[in-house]
Enzyme design. Structure first.
Site, short mmCIF file in Angstrom:
data_model
loop_
_atom_site.label_atom_id
_atom_site.label_comp_id
_atom_site.label_asym_id
_atom_site.label_seq_id
_atom_site.Cartn_x
_atom_site.Cartn_y
_atom_site.Cartn_z
N LYS A 79 -33.57 36.96 -16.49
CA LYS A 79 -34.88 37.41 -16.80
C LYS A 79 -35.42 38.56 -15.95
O LYS A 79 -34.41 39.39 -15.53
CB LYS A 79 -35.81 36.07 -16.54
N SER A 116 -32.42 32.50 -27.63
CA SER A 116 -33.28 33.25 -27.20
C SER A 116 -34.06 33.87 -28.54
O SER A 116 -33.49 34.11 -29.54
CB SER A 116 -32.20 34.43 -26.94
N GLY A 152 -38.47 43.12 -21.78
CA GLY A 152 -37.07 42.68 -22.45
C GLY A 152 -37.48 42.41 -23.98
O GLY A 152 -36.87 42.87 -24.90
N LYS A 203 -48.67 37.24 -24.94
CA LYS A 203 -47.84 38.60 -24.77
C LYS A 203 -46.46 38.78 -26.01
O LYS A 203 -46.61 39.66 -26.54
CB LYS A 203 -46.88 38.60 -23.50
N SER A 204 -45.93 37.39 -26.27
CA SER A 204 -45.16 37.57 -27.39
C SER A 204 -45.85 38.00 -28.79
O SER A 204 -45.25 38.64 -29.50
CB SER A 204 -44.41 36.15 -27.56
N ARG A 217 -43.82 36.85 -12.86
CA ARG A 217 -43.94 35.62 -12.77
C ARG A 217 -43.57 34.97 -11.39
O ARG A 217 -44.30 33.98 -10.94
CB ARG A 217 -43.11 34.73 -14.01
N ARG A 273 -30.73 44.26 -17.04
CA ARG A 273 -30.42 42.92 -18.24
C ARG A 273 -29.79 43.39 -19.17
O ARG A 273 -29.47 44.44 -19.73
CB ARG A 273 -32.03 42.81 -18.63
N ARG A 318 -34.22 34.42 -11.77
CA ARG A 318 -35.37 33.59 -11.11
C ARG A 318 -35.05 32.45 -10.27
O ARG A 318 -35.69 31.97 -9.72
CB ARG A 318 -36.38 33.36 -12.41
N ASP A 329 -40.31 30.41 -19.62
CA ASP A 329 -40.85 31.42 -18.69
C ASP A 329 -41.55 30.54 -17.60
O ASP A 329 -42.41 31.20 -16.63
CB ASP A 329 -41.81 32.11 -19.45
C1 S3P Z 1 -39.78 36.14 -25.61
C2 S3P Z 1 -38.73 35.27 -25.55
C3 S3P Z 1 -38.41 34.64 -24.10
C4 S3P Z 1 -39.06 34.94 -23.01
C5 S3P Z 1 -39.90 36.11 -22.96
C6 S3P Z 1 -40.61 36.34 -24.44
C7 S3P Z 1 -40.45 36.60 -26.95
O1 S3P Z 1 -36.84 35.16 -24.04
O2 S3P Z 1 -38.38 34.52 -21.67
O3 S3P Z 1 -40.72 36.23 -21.92
O4 S3P Z 1 -41.58 37.17 -26.81
O5 S3P Z 1 -39.37 36.27 -27.83
P1 S3P Z 1 -35.60 35.03 -24.67
O6 S3P Z 1 -36.00 34.78 -26.02
O7 S3P Z 1 -34.51 35.84 -24.45
O8 S3P Z 1 -35.39 33.62 -23.91
#
Ligand code: S3P
Length: 448
Positions: free
Chosen positions: A354, A174, A101, A28-29, A403, A129, A358, A327
């Protein structure tokens, strides 16, 4: 589709051995970033293995609204014809990032150093959020943000007309904030510097280098110091998205706790900024073999052979590991319930902001399933009941959180009595084939 459709209750029943190959979808990222970086390059970026979950589809739609040409050719095969760094046009309507997010924070960063205005919103989960964590550093570039109380969506971001580069030490670990600052730095003249005390997922840095940006990462006593030279000409790329280790966690953990299971989960990332869960499971006594280590889509990966592990032991998860498994705490807390002894997860207060809180969602659901838990603001402790020891027999609230939904369904596959979730529809945001993949392995899942 989280927040867009009707709630979809689902029930998981004690399942026979899970067997077979679990081919989980794209990361996903990396999928979000492939679309966003593609939009920042002039010419055609080709993406294969793109995750077609709702979060990523919402980012694709947003990139079109900012002027990029985003086209789907076949399952997972997409092209992006980008507008170049600083080339975003002003969107004609509100940008709806749904449940994501990552989508909203990265896109805010990307547009914040262009002379355009955009208004962002999302579903009921995303609207709760905090966005101040990105709009604070974006204001240093010269952008302004006007949102609801507490820095909540809907929010309008007015991009900087004459952006200045920024030096920013992340106050929270983050990757979303780090990436938002780097993306904003792309269209600022000079060097933008981000300092992170604890390493977080590094996909943006890897991809920026791949697209031809000048970026240097120094490991120092204060942490990683990341220096990006602004206004590069990004070159379009071919991006092969590897499978998502956060999605792979669900079949992996299910196989560990469902009696007799033996599955193969191919192509799981061993990127040190993402593999914390797998290290933790091995420390707990999980039977996982890491086979065929290699590189795929620029990420180190291995095929995981995972077997039912009746002798899992609770452990204290090292606090500094949190960013590399942030996650995965919900599904880890389910595995912990099936281990002997206590699993202590400290330094996890980020879990409270999140897709849902969670810590609260897992604590309430596990308690309803007959598991003793303790929590404070920054800690979750699970008192395990051993293999097959979780009573189950509850309906757990998922709070628009994919999740949480998948974690309790996995719990139900191994608990004595079925476990239901009130709404499984958020699973479509990250793992649209979850139901089919898990039932294909032998899991007993029923709608309703
Ligand atoms: C992500 C970073 C994480 C993760 C999210 C995806 C990303 O959040 O929880 O599901 O793709 O950069 P944080 O960076 O805010 O911890």
């Amino acid at each position: 589709m989280s927040g867009h459709g009707e709630a979809q209750p689902m029930t998981a029943r004690k399942s026979g051995p899970l067997k077979g190959v679990a081919e989980v979808p794209g990361d996903k990222s990396i999928s979000h970033r492939a679309l966003i970086f593609g939009a920042m390059a002039v010419g055609e970026t080709r993406v294969t293995g793109l995750l077609e979950g709702q979060d990523v589809l919402d980012t694709a739609k947003a990139m079109r609204a900012f002027g990029a040409d985003v086209t789907r050719h076949a399952p997972g095969v997409w092209t992006v014809n980008g507008v170049g760094v600083g080339g975003f046009r002003e969107p004609a309507d509100v940008i709806d990032c749904g449940n994501s997010g990552t989508g909203v924070r990265l896109i805010m960063g990307t547009m914040a150093t262009s002379p355009i205005t955009a208004t962002f919103t999302g579903d009921a989960s995303l609207r709760k959020r905090p966005m101040g964590r990105v709009t604070d550093p974006l204001s240093l570039f010269g952008a302004r943000a006007y949102g609801r109380q507490g820095g909540r969506l809907p929010m309008t971001v007015v991009g900087a007309v004459d952006p200045v580069p920024v030096r920013y030490a992340l106050p929270v670990a983050s990757a979303q904030v780090k990436s938002a600052v780097l993306l904003a730095g792309l269209n600022a003249p000079g060097q933008t510097v981000v300092i992170e005390k604890e390493p977080t997922r590094d996909h943006s840095e890897r991809m920026l280098l791949g697209f031809g940006a000048e970026l240097v990462v120094e490991k120092t006593a204060e942490g990683n110091v990341i220096t990006l030279t602004g206004r590069p000409e990004l070159r379009p790329q071919t991006v092969a998205v590897p499978r998502d280790p956060s999605s792979a966690a669900f079949p992996t953990c299910a196989a560990l706790i469902v009696e007799g299971s033996d599955i193969l989960v191919p192509g799981v990332s061993q990127n040190l900024t993402r593999n914390g869960l797998y290290l933790t499971l091995v420390e707990m006594g999980a039977q996982i073999e890491f086979q065929n280590p290699r590189e795929e889509g620029g990420e180190p990966v291995a095929d995981l052979r995972v077997k039912f592990s009746p002798n899992l032991k609770g452990i204290e998860v090292p606090e500094e590991r949190a960013p590399s498994m942030i996650d995965e705490y919900p599904i880890l807390s389910v595995v912990a319930a099936f281990a002997e002894g206590t699993t202590v997860m400290r330094g996890v207060k980020e879990l409270r902001v999140k897709e849902s809180d969670r810590i609260d969602a897992m604590a309430r659901g596990l308690e309803a399933c007959g598991v003793r838990v303790e929590e404070d603001e920054d800690t979750l402790i699970v008192h395990g009941l051993g293999a097959g020891g979780v009573p189950g027999g509850a309906t757990c609230a998922t709070h628009l959180d994919h999740r949480i939904a998948m974690s309790f369904l996995v719990c139900g596959m191994a608990a004595k009595t079925a476990v239901a979730v009130d709404d499984a529809s958020p699973i479509l945001t990250s793992f649209p084939i979850f139901e089919g993949l898990m039932t294909g392995l032998g899991a007993l899942l029923d709608r309703g």
